[in-house]
Scaffold this motif. Structure first.
Motif, mmCIF file in Angstrom:
data_model
loop_
_atom_site.group_PDB
_atom_site.id
_atom_site.type_symbol
_atom_site.label_atom_id
_atom_site.label_comp_id
_atom_site.label_asym_id
_atom_site.label_seq_id
_atom_site.Cartn_x
_atom_site.Cartn_y
_atom_site.Cartn_z
ATOM 1 N N MET A 1 0.846 -1.188 0.000
ATOM 2 C CA MET A 1 0.000 0.000 0.000
ATOM 3 C C MET A 1 0.891 1.251 0.000
ATOM 4 S SD MET A 1 -3.091 0.863 2.581
ATOM 5 C CE MET A 1 -2.245 1.773 3.856
ATOM 6 N N LEU A 2 0.759 2.038 -1.045
ATOM 7 C CA LEU A 2 1.622 3.221 -1.150
ATOM 8 C C LEU A 2 1.137 4.312 -0.198
ATOM 9 C CD1 LEU A 2 4.038 4.472 -2.624
ATOM 10 C CD2 LEU A 2 2.411 5.490 -4.218
ATOM 11 N N ASN A 3 2.022 4.693 0.717
ATOM 12 C CA ASN A 3 1.658 5.671 1.738
ATOM 13 C C ASN A 3 2.342 7.027 1.536
ATOM 14 O OD1 ASN A 3 2.526 6.727 4.713
ATOM 15 N ND2 ASN A 3 0.425 5.935 4.624
ATOM 16 N N GLY A 4 3.576 6.977 1.021
ATOM 17 C CA GLY A 4 4.338 8.226 0.909
ATOM 18 C C GLY A 4 4.961 8.417 -0.459
ATOM 19 N N ILE A 5 4.898 9.664 -0.950
ATOM 20 C CA ILE A 5 5.593 10.012 -2.194
ATOM 21 C C ILE A 5 6.674 11.027 -1.852
ATOM 22 C CG2 ILE A 5 5.334 11.284 -4.372
ATOM 23 C CD1 ILE A 5 2.763 9.782 -4.825
ATOM 24 N N HIS A 6 7.897 10.700 -2.273
ATOM 25 C CA HIS A 6 9.026 11.585 -1.998
ATOM 26 C C HIS A 6 9.526 12.154 -3.330
ATOM 27 C CE1 HIS A 6 10.045 9.994 2.234
ATOM 28 N NE2 HIS A 6 8.872 9.482 1.867
ATOM 29 N N PHE A 7 9.419 13.467 -3.473
ATOM 30 C CA PHE A 7 9.959 14.106 -4.682
ATOM 31 C C PHE A 7 11.468 14.262 -4.535
ATOM 32 C CE2 PHE A 7 5.622 15.838 -5.004
ATOM 33 C CZ PHE A 7 5.390 15.754 -6.378
ATOM 34 N N LEU A 8 12.226 13.716 -5.488
ATOM 35 C CA LEU A 8 13.632 14.116 -5.585
ATOM 36 C C LEU A 8 13.571 15.401 -6.405
ATOM 37 C CD1 LEU A 8 15.199 10.627 -6.453
ATOM 38 C CD2 LEU A 8 15.060 11.746 -4.209
ATOM 39 N N LEU A 9 13.286 16.506 -5.720
ATOM 40 C CA LEU A 9 13.006 17.764 -6.411
ATOM 41 C C LEU A 9 14.097 18.089 -7.417
ATOM 42 C CD1 LEU A 9 11.253 20.328 -6.679
ATOM 43 C CD2 LEU A 9 12.592 21.327 -4.824
ATOM 44 N N THR A 10 15.322 17.848 -7.021
ATOM 45 C CA THR A 10 16.462 18.033 -7.918
ATOM 46 C C THR A 10 17.541 17.023 -7.567
ATOM 47 O OG1 THR A 10 18.143 19.596 -8.683
ATOM 48 C CG2 THR A 10 17.478 19.788 -6.376
ATOM 49 N N TYR A 11 18.311 16.614 -8.563
ATOM 50 C CA TYR A 11 19.481 15.770 -8.283
ATOM 51 C C TYR A 11 20.682 16.639 -7.908
ATOM 52 C CZ TYR A 11 17.695 11.220 -9.876
ATOM 53 O OH TYR A 11 17.020 10.034 -9.980
ATOM 54 N N THR A 12 20.578 17.942 -8.161
ATOM 55 C CA THR A 12 21.719 18.811 -7.885
ATOM 56 C C THR A 12 21.885 19.010 -6.382
ATOM 57 O OG1 THR A 12 21.156 19.986 -9.912
ATOM 58 C CG2 THR A 12 22.770 21.041 -8.478
ATOM 59 N N CYS A 13 23.146 19.007 -5.944
ATOM 60 C CA CYS A 13 23.429 19.273 -4.535
ATOM 61 C C CYS A 13 24.702 20.104 -4.451
ATOM 62 C CB CYS A 13 23.608 17.966 -3.761
ATOM 63 S SG CYS A 13 23.765 18.268 -1.980
ATOM 64 N N ASN A 14 24.783 20.948 -3.474
ATOM 65 C CA ASN A 14 26.006 21.745 -3.295
ATOM 66 C C ASN A 14 27.131 20.902 -2.692
ATOM 67 O OD1 ASN A 14 24.136 21.792 -1.111
ATOM 68 N ND2 ASN A 14 25.534 23.154 -0.026
#
Ligand code: SF4
Ligand code: SF4
Length: 300
Positions: A1-14
């Motif tokens: 049962m899918l409970n959470g959606i996590h956006f990898l808003l961007t792959y960029t990181c400092n």
């Protein structure tokens, strides 16, 4: 049962942390547009079981206005919301308060801050401290994520009896961690690595969505592309046992991939994820739609 959606808003990181299982860096490509976020949230609503929406990355604060608008929309649609950040922006408590002020109106359920030696060398340069203090002042519900350099301790079977060595530190041996953190760690025979210990490959639980449309059940392991098939349909039709990678992993863990695809392997590995990740690297060209994007395997 899918409970959470996590956006990898961007792959960029400092940052380019040694333990990063997504191989993120300042050069990583891919960021969600607001229109794409909106589309995903509408699909998430159709799924019925989804309760929470997270924004993470990469570093989501690099796209601050889009993250805020995404959180607002998710919150207005009735989802609980959360953020994961490395808090590079918390240069003082006073400034952190300015960055976090909009969140206090959004009733964020979880504000998670990376707080460890991989991100901050010592206590003096620890910006997470500022972020947490500001979050507390704004009464945001905050938590810390701490991953440290792997260390080895002898496991105890009974009092005074030593057991199998235990690796401490919390790093997952996937992505860049396989390149940088494996050396010198104890290993186990490959045949013993016969289950997936961390992800709910059958029930899903939560998935991570990336800006290329991939729905990750584990980093770099996709169950489909929501640009090609609407997310709600993709989730509804997902059949873990017929998925070419998840199926064998459910049956026998990484050993299942060896058996299914007659893959060559070493005698021992640090853990299931180390073994699984290296086997998946060998299958990238066979299953490009499921083992993707290549950048999370360190391939540009
Ligand atoms: S672990 Fe987090 S902070 Fe470090 S490179 Fe990856 S996304 Fe960035
Ligand atoms: S065994 Fe493979 S699928 Fe399972 S958590 Fe580890 S890397 Fe992910």
């Amino acid at each position: 049962m899918l409970n959470g959606i996590h956006f990898l808003l961007t792959y960029t990181c400092n940052y380019s942390c040694d333990h990063c299982f997504l191989y993120c860096s300042p050069n990583s490509k891919g960021t969600f547009t607001f229109a794409q976020i909106k589309e995903v949230l509408e699909e998430a609503k159709k799924i019925k079981t989804v309760e929470s929406i997270y924004f993470e990355g990469g570093e989501p604060f690099l796209y601050y206005p889009i993250m805020i608008e995404g959180l607002k929309l998710a919150s207005n649609m009735g989802f609980k919301t959360g953020i994961v950040t490395n808090s590079y922006w918390a240069t003082s408590v006073e400034d952190a308060l300015i960055w976090l002020k909009p969140f206090s109106d959004l009733a964020i359920s979880d504000f998670s801050v990376s707080d460890d030696t991989f991100h901050f060398g010592d206590e003096e340069t620890n910006l997470a401290k500022n972020a947490r203090e500001a979050a507390n002042m704004l009464k945001l519900s905050s938590s810390s994520i701490s991953i440290d350099e792997p260390t080895v301790e002898e496991g105890i079977v009974k009092e005074h009896e030593q057991g199998t060595p235990v690796i401490k530190g919390g790093a997952m041996f996937r992505g860049r961690a396989v390149e940088t953190l494996i050396k010198g760690l104890p290993k186990k025979p490959w045949r013993s690595l016969n289950r997936c210990p961390y992800e709910d490959l059958e029930g899903l639980g939560r998935v991570h969505l990336d800006p290329f449309g991939n729905v990750h059940i584990c980093q770099g392991l996709s169950i489909g592309n929501f640009f090609e098939i609407p997310l709600s349909e993709l989730i509804e039709k997902y059949d873990a046992h017929s998925h070419p990678i998840c199926g064998p992993l459910i049956r026998e863990g990484p050993v299942g991939l060896v058996n299914e695809y007659s893959l060559k392997h070493d005698a021992e590995y640090v853990d299931e994820c180390h073994f699984c990740y290296l086997l998946r690297l060998n299958l990238l060209d066979k299953f490009p739609q499921y083992l993707t994007p290549k950048q999370v395997y360190g391939i540009e």
